[in-house]
Design a protein around this motif. Structure first.
Motif, short mmCIF file in Angstrom:
data_model
loop_
_atom_site.label_atom_id
_atom_site.label_comp_id
_atom_site.label_asym_id
_atom_site.label_seq_id
_atom_site.Cartn_x
_atom_site.Cartn_y
_atom_site.Cartn_z
N ALA A 1 11.74 23.78 44.65
CA ALA A 1 11.78 24.22 45.52
C ALA A 1 12.96 24.44 45.69
CB ALA A 1 12.14 23.38 47.20
N ILE A 2 13.41 26.04 45.84
CA ILE A 2 14.89 27.03 45.74
C ILE A 2 14.39 27.72 47.20
CG2 ILE A 2 15.80 28.78 44.27
CD1 ILE A 2 12.67 27.62 43.37
N SER A 3 15.46 27.36 47.37
CA SER A 3 16.81 28.12 48.78
C SER A 3 17.77 28.90 48.87
CB SER A 3 17.02 27.63 49.32
OG SER A 3 14.93 26.37 50.34
N VAL A 4 16.80 30.41 49.23
CA VAL A 4 18.95 31.33 49.03
C VAL A 4 18.51 32.17 50.01
CG1 VAL A 4 18.20 31.80 46.32
CG2 VAL A 4 16.16 32.93 48.05
N PRO A 5 20.28 32.14 50.11
CA PRO A 5 20.18 33.09 51.89
C PRO A 5 19.67 34.43 51.92
CG PRO A 5 22.17 31.57 51.12
CD PRO A 5 21.00 32.03 49.81
#
Length: 876
Positions: free
Chosen positions: A551-555
């Motif tokens: 899982a990757i979350s970026v602003p």
């Protein structure tokens, strides 16, 4: 054990089935019952030869005149004792006896044998003349070798070796000690010479030819002249003296055996032996062929048998030649190792008997036993792979191998594993014998799930299963080793590729990758940038990998987010991720997530008239330098620049901002522009607006607290307090200012610490009053949720606040100045959906002088919601 009479030889065969994998000692038993151990030296001295067959049996050949054999009326008897044990020290050995007798025909005046390990000559004994000036030698010199010689009237005395430079005489006892075998009977004198004896010479014997009119010379029985063509013989020229009653007699005991004379051409062995051998023909004036016979393994073959095997025997004028096709019946192939390489040699044990008459000896019987071995020929090992997909097995067949080669061990991923232990590593090994000559193959059965079977994605939905193992073999009886690398690859249509889902919230893009069965070692990349945990933290990205999901979350405003469209109602933002091979870095799989964001994410219109606008670089405008972006007033430049963004902060009354009024709002408008050098027409234009209401009414909740006024002490000063969020329950590492906002999942623990920083007064005690959360920085904003009320847990909270004890440490000098508590992460609910707003936490505290009033009145140390707290009260 079995025995076989082969002319003037006896052969005893020891079965491989019984004696295999055992340590053996061989003995010869004489008539008195004494057992003489048969080592290499004694075998060559006494007329014995030990060989190994292709079936790994052991064969012992004994000459009719061998030591410790019993010869009586043309029958010789040999008794052999074998000791067999499972250990090298021969403990608990079993003993086996084998006695066999063979008939021997008429003796020739001179008989010469050329065995593999010795030369033997025996001659008929006669009394040609009396030697003058005889001096009696010591009687003990006559009986040092065989005890039975003491009672005989005839006994050996000494032997004289004829060297080119000198003659050397040895008494019989000394000759025996030097390795020579000597014996005498009533009718014969015997000399046996190992090829390694000191007096043996290598002599090059030319192939003879007749100088003139060969046919006529042959009929007249004349000796041919020589031409030097270089066949090497082992030669010992000697005369043996023996005592007969009171007479010293001498016989010629010269012996010569061919060492080479073998040629390998056109897949044929050609063995040439001269008929006329000078060391054996001294004093001869006539020569006549009587018999030429040949055979294999001491078995004489008829002309018909040789023709069926395609053997050729040529009895020519000056030579005898045998031609054997390599691989023909009668010989065998054996495993050979050269410089660690596996190969084969063809071996055949030939027998040649040549009888001739001459005017000196009468009849000479000349027998050669010649083991011929072809040069090393490298062999290829066949490896076949049969995949049993239903059983999930790789069946790899390796071979074929000759019977004299056995699998010794396997090397699996650098670890040497014995064959019996291979099953523990997932290997089942079967030996199959399906060839007429006893050759065999090995079948390795390995599960596709075995750790040593490597799996690699081939493309589309195919995976390659690779077995890489090294087999080590040993040969018998030479104990040479060679290795066979085995690499077997099976392609299976079972690849499961990773898949992904993406979504966005108000400020972030999220990509969740579900792993398949081919990407365990694939690495996440953003373009050419390897996304590691350390790299993700640098940009405030969130990267989580539990083995099954990545899982990757970026602003939204991130260096690696691409902005592909800009409209007044929405901005299209995309995030691209690539999975690459960890070794080759080849691109394996691409994923992306795209979402529409509100343009309000790029602009903040603050109540005090300050505007913060973030301009973004769109896809296709990679050559745009964000540092050169300006507002309408080109003197207004960005205050913060990244590769993809430029942030401006200015007042609505500056930078060329225009304004418009209507009855309810004031609209401020400006633009972010980009000009190429020397050009007044912008190639980039981002227009933005800020709307302020002309009149606005706000409802502000107000609550009056009826706390008694705090007591006031003379003096002045300041109180310094802090509220910190820590990463772990150990309260060892707080979040730094640069790490905010901190991203947490629902119900994830939050560890808070409230501390009185100043003054450092041990008389002061810090107590928590109320703690609550809002979705803005204002502590009075709505909505609110209390996590502590009057220093106690909120009874309405599903997950109660947990207090943690504070103890003295190097960092904590005054434990009474700190309070620690744990809260579970939550968010506000807007209707039926979860709020995506940030949470802000606030606390009020009570600080008391513990020396002024009783503790239970001012500063209780435990939660007591029924009592009020008196003292200094501070909100922060």
């Amino acid at each position: 054990m079995s025995s076989e009479c082969l002319g003037d030889f006896l052969r005893i065969t020891l079965s491989a089935e019984y004696f295999e994998d055992k340590y053996l000692s061989l003995f010869v038993v004489d008539q008195s019952g004494t057992a003489w151990e048969l080592d290499e030296a004694m075998a060559a001295q006494c007329g014995y030869t030990v060989t190994h067959t292709t079936c790994r049996s052991i064969q012992l050949r004994a000459s009719a005149l061998s030591c410790h054999s019993h010869l009586e009326k043309d029958v010789f008897t040999v008794t052999v004792q074998i000791k067999a044990s499972h250990t090298p020290d021969m403990s608990n050995a079993t003993t086996h006896l084998k006695s066999a007798s063979c008939y021997y025909g008429l003796w020739s005046p001179r008989e010469i044998k050329c065995e593999n390990n010795y030369m033997e000559v025996s001659v008929r004994r006669e009394v040609p003349q009396t030697i003058k000036d005889f001096v009696q030698d010591e009687p003990e010199d006559w009986a040092l070798v065989f005890p039975e010689a003491k009672a005989e009237e005839a006994s050996l005395w000494q032997i004289v070796f004829h060297q080119p430079e000198e003659k050397r005489a040895l008494l019989m006892s000394n000759a025996w000690s030097a390795g020579y075998g000597l014996n005498a009977s009533d009718s014969r004198v015997l000399l046996r010479v190992p090829y390694t004896a000191a007096q043996v010479q290598l002599v090059e014997v030319g192939v003879p030819f007749l100088a003139q009119q060969p046919a006529r010379l042959c009929r007249s029985n004349q000796i041919p002249s020589l031409q030097d063509q270089g066949i090497t013989f082992s030669v010992l020229r000697s005369s043996t003296f023996y005592k007969y009653q009171w007479v010293i007699l001498m016989v010629d005991t010269a012996v010569a055996c061919p060492v080479d004379g073998v040629d390998y051409t056109n897949k044929t062995i050609t063995w040439t032996v001269p008929k006329y051998i000078p060391p054996l023909s001294a004093g001869m004036t006539g020569f006549k062929d009587v018999l030429v016979e040949a055979g294999v393994d001491l078995h004489r073959l008829s002309a018909k048998e040789m023709a069926s095997r395609k053997y050729v025997l040529l009895n020519e004028l000056t030579t005898i030649t045998m031609k054997i096709p390599i691989g023909a019946e009668g010989g065998y192939y054996k495993t050979s190792v050269s410089n660690g390489q596996f190969g084969v040699k063809y071996t055949i044990n030939l027998l040649l008997e040549h009888q001739w008459e001459d005017n000196k000896w009468g009849l000479t019987k000349y027998t050669i036993i010649k083991e011929i071995e072809t040069p090393f020929e490298q062999a290829e090992v066949a490896i076949t792979n049969n995949l049993n997909l239903s059983a999930g097995l790789m069946n790899v067949t390796v071979g074929k191998f000759l019977p004299d080669a056995e699998l010794l061990n396997l090397t699996i991923e650098g670890v040497v594993v014995a064959v019996p232990e291979a099953v523990q590593h997932g290997y089942l090994i079967h030996r199959t014998i399906s060839y007429a000559n006893g050759s065999k193959a090995y079948v390795l059965q390995v599960s596709l799930d075995a750790p040593s079977v490597k799996k690699e994605y081939m493309g589309e939905d195919m995976r390659a299963y690779t077995l890489n193992v090294t087999l080590t073999f040993i040969t018998y009886p030479s104990s040479e080793t060679f290795v066979v690398p085995v690499v077997a690859v099976s392609a299976v249509k079972d690849a499961v590729l990773p898949s992904a889902t993406g979504f966005c919230d108000g400020r972030n893009l999220h990509l969740i990758i579900t792993r398949g069965n081919v990407d365990q070692n694939w690495l996440p990349f953003i373009s050419d940038w390897h996304l590691t945990q350390e790299a993700a933290q640098k940009y405030n990205y969130i990267l989580r990998d539990n083995g099954t999901h990545l899982a990757i979350s970026v602003p939204f405003l991130s260096p690696h987010v691409s902005y592909e469209g800009f409209h007044t109602s929405a901005i299209k933002a995309s995030f691209y991720l690539t999975l690459k091979d960890d070794i080759t870095l080849a691109q394996r799989r691409d994923f992306s997530v795209s979402c529409l964001f509100s343009p309000s994410e790029l602009i903040q219109c603050l109540p005090n008239g300050t505007v913060i606008i973030t301009a973004i670089k769109l896809v296709g405008g990679e050559d745009l330098d964000t540092a050169l972006l300006v507002l309408r007033d080109r003197q207004c430049k960005p205050s913060l620049v990244t590769e993809r963004t430029a942030t401006f902060k200015f007042n609505v009354n500056t930078c060329g901002t225009s304004r418009k009024f209507n009855s309810t709002t004031v609209t401020y408008e400006n633009e972010v522009l980009y000009f190429r050098p020397g050009d007044d027409i912008p190639i980039y234009q981002l227009k933005f607006l800020c709307l302020y209401p002309v009149e606005q009414t706000a409802d502000v909740p107000y609550e009056s607290k009826k706390n008694p006024p705090p007591s006031i002490q003379p003096g002045s000063g300041c109180l310094a307090l802090s509220l910190k969020l820590f990463k772990e329950k150990s309260y060892s590492e707080p979040y730094q200012e640069s790490e905010y906002p901190v991203v947490k999942y629902l119900r994830e623990a939050l560890y808070f610490e409230v501390e009185l920083l100043q003054p450092k007064d041990a008389r002061l005690d810090l107590n928590l009053d109320d703690c609550w959360a809002t979705n803005s920085q204002s502590q009075d904003s709505l909505p609110q949720w209390h996590i502590l009320i009057h220093g106690c847990e909120n009874n309405k909270d599903s997950y109660r606040t947990v207090f943690h004890e504070v103890n003295y440490s190097l960092r904590v000098k005054f434990p009474q100045h700190l309070k620690r508590f744990e809260v579970r992460m939550f968010t506000f609910v807007q209707g039926t959906s979860l709020s995506q707003e940030q949470l802000y936490f606030h606390c009020s505290v009570v600080i008391c002088n513990t020396k002024q009033q009783p503790l239970d009145l001012f500063c209780p140390r435990r939660c007591n919601p029924g009592k009020h707290r008196f003292g200094e009260c501070t909100n922060f």
